[in-house]
Write a protein that holds these residues in place. Structure first.
Motif, PDB file in Angstrom:
ATOM      1  N   ALA A  62       0.821  -1.210   0.000  1.00  0.00           N
ATOM      2  CA  ALA A  62       0.000   0.000   0.000  1.00  0.00           C
ATOM      3  C   ALA A  62       0.849   1.251   0.000  1.00  0.00           C
ATOM      4  CB  ALA A  62      -0.931  -0.012   1.209  1.00  0.00           C
ATOM      5  N   SER A  63       2.024   1.221   0.674  1.00  0.00           N
ATOM      6  CA  SER A  63       2.858   2.417   0.768  1.00  0.00           C
ATOM      7  C   SER A  63       3.635   2.682  -0.523  1.00  0.00           C
ATOM      8  CB  SER A  63       3.843   2.266   1.936  1.00  0.00           C
ATOM      9  OG  SER A  63       4.651   1.115   1.733  1.00  0.00           O
ATOM     10  N   LYS A  64       3.809   1.654  -1.366  1.00  0.00           N
ATOM     11  CA  LYS A  64       4.538   1.808  -2.627  1.00  0.00           C
ATOM     12  C   LYS A  64       3.678   1.287  -3.779  1.00  0.00           C
ATOM     13  CE  LYS A  64       9.281   1.548  -0.892  1.00  0.00           C
ATOM     14  NZ  LYS A  64      10.576   0.867  -1.033  1.00  0.00           N
ATOM     15  N   PRO A  65       2.762   2.112  -4.266  1.00  0.00           N
ATOM     16  CA  PRO A  65       1.899   1.651  -5.351  1.00  0.00           C
ATOM     17  C   PRO A  65       2.702   1.303  -6.590  1.00  0.00           C
ATOM     18  CG  PRO A  65       1.736   4.026  -5.051  1.00  0.00           C
ATOM     19  CD  PRO A  65       2.512   3.512  -3.894  1.00  0.00           C
ATOM     20  N   THR A  99      -3.990   2.326 -14.679  1.00  0.00           N
ATOM     21  CA  THR A  99      -3.359   1.081 -15.139  1.00  0.00           C
ATOM     22  C   THR A  99      -3.506  -0.068 -14.143  1.00  0.00           C
ATOM     23  OG1 THR A  99      -1.205   1.707 -14.192  1.00  0.00           O
ATOM     24  CG2 THR A  99      -1.659   2.380 -16.469  1.00  0.00           C
ATOM     25  N   ILE A 100      -4.251   0.143 -13.065  1.00  0.00           N
ATOM     26  CA  ILE A 100      -4.433  -0.927 -12.065  1.00  0.00           C
ATOM     27  C   ILE A 100      -5.173  -2.103 -12.706  1.00  0.00           C
ATOM     28  CG2 ILE A 100      -5.660  -1.547  -9.939  1.00  0.00           C
ATOM     29  CD1 ILE A 100      -5.089   1.232  -8.889  1.00  0.00           C
ATOM     30  N   PRO A 101      -4.706  -3.327 -12.520  1.00  0.00           N
ATOM     31  CA  PRO A 101      -5.379  -4.513 -13.098  1.00  0.00           C
ATOM     32  C   PRO A 101      -6.590  -4.904 -12.250  1.00  0.00           C
ATOM     33  CG  PRO A 101      -3.418  -5.195 -11.908  1.00  0.00           C
ATOM     34  CD  PRO A 101      -3.436  -3.694 -11.850  1.00  0.00           C
ATOM     35  N   TRP A 102      -7.712  -4.216 -12.447  1.00  0.00           N
ATOM     36  CA  TRP A 102      -8.880  -4.389 -11.579  1.00  0.00           C
ATOM     37  C   TRP A 102      -9.401  -5.824 -11.580  1.00  0.00           C
ATOM     38  CZ3 TRP A 102      -9.468  -0.809  -8.175  1.00  0.00           C
ATOM     39  CH2 TRP A 102      -9.091   0.503  -8.455  1.00  0.00           C
ATOM     40  N   ARG A 110     -10.743 -10.465  -8.297  1.00  0.00           N
ATOM     41  CA  ARG A 110     -10.691 -11.921  -8.103  1.00  0.00           C
ATOM     42  C   ARG A 110      -9.979 -12.269  -6.802  1.00  0.00           C
ATOM     43  NH1 ARG A 110      -9.300 -14.423 -14.125  1.00  0.00           N
ATOM     44  NH2 ARG A 110     -11.428 -14.322 -14.934  1.00  0.00           N
ATOM     45  N   ARG A 111      -8.898 -11.559  -6.509  1.00  0.00           N
ATOM     46  CA  ARG A 111      -8.127 -11.823  -5.300  1.00  0.00           C
ATOM     47  C   ARG A 111      -8.965 -11.547  -4.041  1.00  0.00           C
ATOM     48  NH1 ARG A 111      -2.941  -8.481  -5.602  1.00  0.00           N
ATOM     49  NH2 ARG A 111      -2.578  -9.907  -7.337  1.00  0.00           N
ATOM     50  N   VAL A 112      -9.669 -10.411  -4.051  1.00  0.00           N
ATOM     51  CA  VAL A 112     -10.486 -10.043  -2.889  1.00  0.00           C
ATOM     52  C   VAL A 112     -11.678 -10.982  -2.745  1.00  0.00           C
ATOM     53  CG1 VAL A 112     -12.001  -8.246  -1.963  1.00  0.00           C
ATOM     54  CG2 VAL A 112      -9.772  -7.628  -2.892  1.00  0.00           C
ATOM     55  N   PHE A 113     -12.340 -11.301  -3.863  1.00  0.00           N
ATOM     56  CA  PHE A 113     -13.499 -12.187  -3.796  1.00  0.00           C
ATOM     57  C   PHE A 113     -13.113 -13.575  -3.297  1.00  0.00           C
ATOM     58  CE2 PHE A 113     -16.594 -15.110  -5.876  1.00  0.00           C
ATOM     59  CZ  PHE A 113     -17.714 -14.707  -5.163  1.00  0.00           C
ATOM     60  N   LYS A 114     -11.930 -14.030  -3.674  1.00  0.00           N
ATOM     61  CA  LYS A 114     -11.453 -15.339  -3.205  1.00  0.00           C
ATOM     62  C   LYS A 114     -11.304 -15.348  -1.684  1.00  0.00           C
ATOM     63  CE  LYS A 114      -7.740 -18.714  -3.970  1.00  0.00           C
ATOM     64  NZ  LYS A 114      -6.474 -19.003  -4.699  1.00  0.00           N
ATOM     65  N   LEU A 115     -10.750 -14.270  -1.126  1.00  0.00           N
ATOM     66  CA  LEU A 115     -10.617 -14.167   0.330  1.00  0.00           C
ATOM     67  C   LEU A 115     -11.982 -14.066   0.997  1.00  0.00           C
ATOM     68  CD1 LEU A 115      -7.547 -11.777   0.727  1.00  0.00           C
ATOM     69  CD2 LEU A 115      -7.664 -14.194   1.354  1.00  0.00           C
ATOM     70  N   GLN A 116     -12.900 -13.287   0.410  1.00  0.00           N
ATOM     71  CA  GLN A 116     -14.243 -13.161   0.977  1.00  0.00           C
ATOM     72  C   GLN A 116     -14.971 -14.500   0.990  1.00  0.00           C
ATOM     73  OE1 GLN A 116     -15.763  -9.913  -1.549  1.00  0.00           O
ATOM     74  NE2 GLN A 116     -15.944  -8.679   0.301  1.00  0.00           N
ATOM     75  N   TRP A 160      -3.622  -4.516  -0.247  1.00  0.00           N
ATOM     76  CA  TRP A 160      -3.607  -3.380  -1.164  1.00  0.00           C
ATOM     77  C   TRP A 160      -4.760  -3.487  -2.155  1.00  0.00           C
ATOM     78  CZ3 TRP A 160      -2.546  -2.774  -6.547  1.00  0.00           C
ATOM     79  CH2 TRP A 160      -2.321  -1.454  -6.940  1.00  0.00           C
ATOM     80  N   SER A 161      -5.097  -4.698  -2.557  1.00  0.00           N
ATOM     81  CA  SER A 161      -6.200  -4.920  -3.498  1.00  0.00           C
ATOM     82  C   SER A 161      -7.523  -4.465  -2.892  1.00  0.00           C
ATOM     83  CB  SER A 161      -6.283  -6.404  -3.871  1.00  0.00           C
ATOM     84  OG  SER A 161      -5.094  -6.842  -4.481  1.00  0.00           O
ATOM     85  N   ALA A 162      -7.783  -4.859  -1.639  1.00  0.00           N
ATOM     86  CA  ALA A 162      -9.027  -4.474  -0.980  1.00  0.00           C
ATOM     87  C   ALA A 162      -9.096  -2.962  -0.774  1.00  0.00           C
ATOM     88  CB  ALA A 162      -9.152  -5.199   0.359  1.00  0.00           C
ATOM     89  N   LYS A 163      -7.973  -2.339  -0.452  1.00  0.00           N
ATOM     90  CA  LYS A 163      -7.946  -0.895  -0.258  1.00  0.00           C
ATOM     91  C   LYS A 163      -8.256  -0.165  -1.562  1.00  0.00           C
ATOM     92  CE  LYS A 163      -4.709  -1.019   3.632  1.00  0.00           C
ATOM     93  NZ  LYS A 163      -3.380  -0.614   4.147  1.00  0.00           N
ATOM     94  N   CYS A 164      -7.718  -0.660  -2.666  1.00  0.00           N
ATOM     95  CA  CYS A 164      -8.010  -0.049  -3.973  1.00  0.00           C
ATOM     96  C   CYS A 164      -9.500  -0.145  -4.300  1.00  0.00           C
ATOM     97  CB  CYS A 164      -7.201  -0.732  -5.071  1.00  0.00           C
ATOM     98  SG  CYS A 164      -5.456  -0.311  -5.082  1.00  0.00           S
TER      99      CYS A 164
END
Length: 564
Positions: free
Chosen positions: A4-7, A13-16, A21-27, A53-57
Motif C-alpha cells: 500500500a505504501s509503494k503503489p 493502469t491498475i489490473p482491476w 478476483r483476489r479479494v473475492f477469493k478471500l471473501q 492493497w487490493s481491498a484498499k483499492c
C-alpha cells in the motif's frame, strides 16, 4: 507483502480484474469458514483482507467513483479525488481507532414534510468504512437469517414481498405489521459492539465512528447512540443489531409448528405471520422486550395486527397485501391438495399511486414551455422505474389507471400551449394515433406507457444463499431476471453472458453499471443494436477517458495535416 505504501501502478493502469478476483477469493474463504464455525480462520483472513492493497483499492474506487453520494462533501469539503489522490488515499488507509465527525445533512422523506438526518463521513473515513465492510460482510452473510432482505447483497424488496405471499397465499392468517422507531438513531452502541464480537482493531475503529459526533450548521453534537445514516458501513451495522429477531419469534412455537410461522424483515420494517392470534400477540410482546435490549422500541402508530379476513389488508414497502375469501362453489386446491379458502392479491398501495401521480403532474407542470422531447426524456425514467418496481405483483389495472391519468394531464399541457388551435391539430401534432392507440411522441422520442411493462412473477432467493458463497452461475442468472432491470439492460446482460466487456468480470448485484456506445455518437455511432454494451461504471469512466484522448489525438493530427 503489503504494497500500500509503494503503489506499483497508476490509477488508470491498475489490473482491476486481478484485484477483484483476489479479494473475492478471500471473501469466499471467510464466508465458508464462518459457516463451519471456524472463528480463528475468519479472524486471520479478515486481518489479511484489511491490510490488502487490493481491498484498499476496491474500497477507494467504490466511494470515489461508484457510490451515488460520491459528490456530497463532508466537513473536509472534499467531493472528488483525482487519480493521483486516489492512489495516495489507498496508501494512507489503516484501521486504527480514530475518526472525524460527520456532516449532518437533512433530506426530505418521500411524500412527507418531515426530514431524515444523514451523517456524511469525511472521504478518508468513507474509504476506511468500505474496507472494513469488505472484511466484515462475508462473515455476517453466513450468519444472517433467511428472511432478512434489507441492505444485503443479492436480496431486495421483491424477495421480501414474495416471502410474504408464500406465507399467506392460501389460508387466512393474522399479521403483525410493525416498524421500529428511529432504528438507525437509537441503537445502543455497547450492545452493538458486543454483538459484533470482532477483531480488537475493528472494534476500536467502529467504536470511534459511532462516537465521532456530527456537525450540523457549524455546531458539534455528540453521538451517544445510533449508527448515522449515510455511512458506508451503517446498513451492515443496523442489520447486525437486528440479527436474531426471527429466531426470537420462532422460539415461541414448537419445532413442528415453525413451518406455519413466517417472519419477514426488510431493514427496520418487519411482519410476523401466523394463523393463531394469540401467537401473534405473544410475538409482539417478545419482540418489544428483545428490542429493548439494544435500545430500540416499536413505533405504536405503525404497529398493528391485521388481516385474517379483513379486506383492507396491510401495506409493506409500498405494496398492499390483501386476502379475499374464495366463493363457496370454488373447488380449487393448492399444490398440497388443500382447498383454497382465501386468495392473496398484492398490488401497489394507494399512497404510492397518489404520490406517483403527483410527481408526474409536477414534471409536466415544470415543462410548460419546454420542448416535447425534453418532457418525454424526463418522464420516461420515472415511468420505467416505478413500473419495474411493481411489475411482480397484480398491477395491470393500476398501470392502465395511471396511463389514463397521465394522458389527461398531457392533453391539458398541450391545450395550454396552443389555446387557439383545434383539438384535431393538437392531437396530430403531439400524438400519433394507430388503431385507436394514442402515442405521445415527436420525431425522435416516444413516451413509454406503464402498461407496456409486462407482469413477471419474481422467484425469491433460495434460503440463506449469498453472493459470497461463490455460486456465480446462480447469482448471474438471478441478476439477469431482476424485476428492476429495464429490457435493454436485461438483454445486454444476456448477450454478454453476464460479464463486463471492458474488464471481463461477472456483474454482481452490488455493482454499478452504465450503457455505453462501442463507437461514440460523436464519431457516427448509434444508440442501438451492436453499438451498445453494458459496462461497470468505473470501466465506463476509463473507456470514456480513452475515447476522449483518441478524439483529441485525431483532432491534433488533422490540424497538423491542414497546416502542412
Amino acid at each position: 507483502m503489503n504494497t500500500a505504501s509503494k503503489p506499483m501502478y497508476e490509477w488508470r493502469t491498475i489490473p482491476w480484474r486481478k484485484l477483484e478476483r483476489r479479494v473475492f477469493k478471500l471473501q469466499k474463504r471467510i464466508y465458508r469458514a464462518a459457516l463451519r464455525g471456524d472463528k480463528r480462520t475468519v479472524r486471520k483472513l479478515q486481518r489479511l483482507l484489511s491490510k490488502s492493497w487490493s481491498a484498499k483499492c476496491l474500497a477507494v474506487r467504490r466511494v470515489t467513483q461508484e457510490n451515488q453520494g460520491k459528490n456530497t462533501a463532508s466537513v473536509d469539503g472534499v467531493k472528488t479525488l483525482s487519480p493521483k489522490q486516489r492512489i495516495e488515499l489507498v496508501g494512507q488507509l489503516e484501521v486504527k481507532s480514530k475518526a472525524k465527525p460527520a456532516r449532518r445533512v437533512w433530506i426530505p422523506k418521500p411524500g412527507k414534510t418531515e426530514k431524515r438526518p444523514l451523517g456524511v463521513p469525511v472521504m478518508y473515513d468513507k474509504a476506511l468504512q468500505g474496507l472494513v465492510k469488505i472484511a466484515l460482510e462475508p462473515e455476517w452473510e453466513a450468519y444472517f437469517e433467511a428472511n432478512s432482505y434489507g441492505f444485503r447483497p443479492g436480496r431486495g424488496y421483491h424477495d421480501a414481498i414474495e416471502a410474504i405471499f408464500l406465507g399467506i397465499r392460501y389460508k387466512a392468517k393474522w399479521v403483525l405489521d410493525a416498524d421500529i422507531a428511529k432504528c438507525f438513531d437509537k441503537i445502543d452502541h455497547q450492545a452493538l459492539l458486543e454483538k459484533l464480537n470482532t477483531l480488537p482493531n475493528f472494534r476500536r475503529q467502529i467504536r470511534a465512528w459511532l462516537k465521532a459526533g456530527v456537525i450540523d450548521v457549524g455546531r458539534m453534537f455528540k453521538t451517544t447512540e445510533g449508527t448515522p445514516q449515510g455511512g458506508v458501513i451503517s446498513p451492515l451495522l443496523a442489520n447486525v443489531a437486528l440479527h436474531g429477531l426471527e429466531e426470537k419469534v420462532k422460539l415461541l412455537v414448537t419445532k413442528k409448528k415453525r413451518s406455519e410461522l413466517t417472519v419477514v424483515r426488510y431493514a427496520d420494517d418487519f411482519v410476523v405471520i401466523h394463523k393463531d392470534r394469540e401467537t401473534i400477540s405473544k410475538a409482539q410482546e417478545a419482540i418489544a422486550e428483545w428490542l429493548g435490549g439494544i435500545g430500540l422500541e416499536l413505533k405504536p402508530e405503525k404497529t398493528s395486527i391485521t388481516l385474517k379476513g379483513d379486506n383492507s389488508g396491510f401495506n409493506f414497502l409500498g405494496f398492499n397485501v390483501r386476502q379475499h375469501e374464495v366463493g363457496k362453489y370454488h373447488t380449487g386446491t393448492n399444490g398440497h391438495g388443500e382447498p383454497l379458502g382465501f386468495k392473496t392479491l398484492i398490488k401497489p398501495s394507494k399512497e404510492l399511486i397518489d404520490r406517483h401521480k403527483v410527481r408526474l403532474a409536477e414534471v409536466v407542470k415544470g415543462h410548460r414551455n419546454a420542448p416535447q422531447a425534453a418532457l418525454i426524456k424526463k418522464l420516461n425514467p420515472i415511468i420505467r422505474g416505478w413500473s419495474n418496481y411493481f411489475r411482480t405483483v397484480v398491477s395491470k389495472e393500476t398501470y392502465a389507471e395511471i396511463d389514463d391519468y397521465l394522458w389527461k394531464t398531457l392533453w391539458n399541457w398541450a391545450n395550454r400551449r396552443h389555446p387557439n388551435k383545434s383539438k384535431h391539430w393538437i392531437a396530430s401534432n403531439y400524438w400519433s394515433v394507430d388503431k385507436g392507440t394514442w402515442e405521445f411522441r415527436d420525431k425522435d422520442y416516444r413516451l413509454m406507457k406503464h402498461a407496456s411493462v409486462k407482469i413477471v412473477r419474481h422467484s425469491k432467493v433460495i434460503g440463506t444463499a449469498s453472493p459470497q458463497d461463490g455460486n456465480l452461475t446462480y447469482w448471474s442468472t438471478r441478476l439477469g431476471k431482476s424485476p428492476e432491470l429495464n429490457n435493454r439492460v436485461a438483454s445486454l446482460l444476456k448477450r454478454q453472458k453476464g460479464k463486463c466487456t471492458e474488464c471481463g468480470l461477472t456483474f454482481r448485484e452490488e455493482d454499478k453499471w452504465e450503457v455505453d456506445h462501442v463507437k461514440p455518437l460523436s464519431l457516427g455511432g448509434k444508440y442501438q443494436g451492436d453499438n451498445i454494451q453494458l459496462l461497470h461504471k468505473h470501466c465506463h469512466d476509463v473507456k470514456t477517458a480513452r475515447d476522449g484522448s483518441c478524439r483529441t489525438m485525431k483532432r491534433v493530427a488533422s490540424s497538423r495535416s491542414r497546416m502542412r
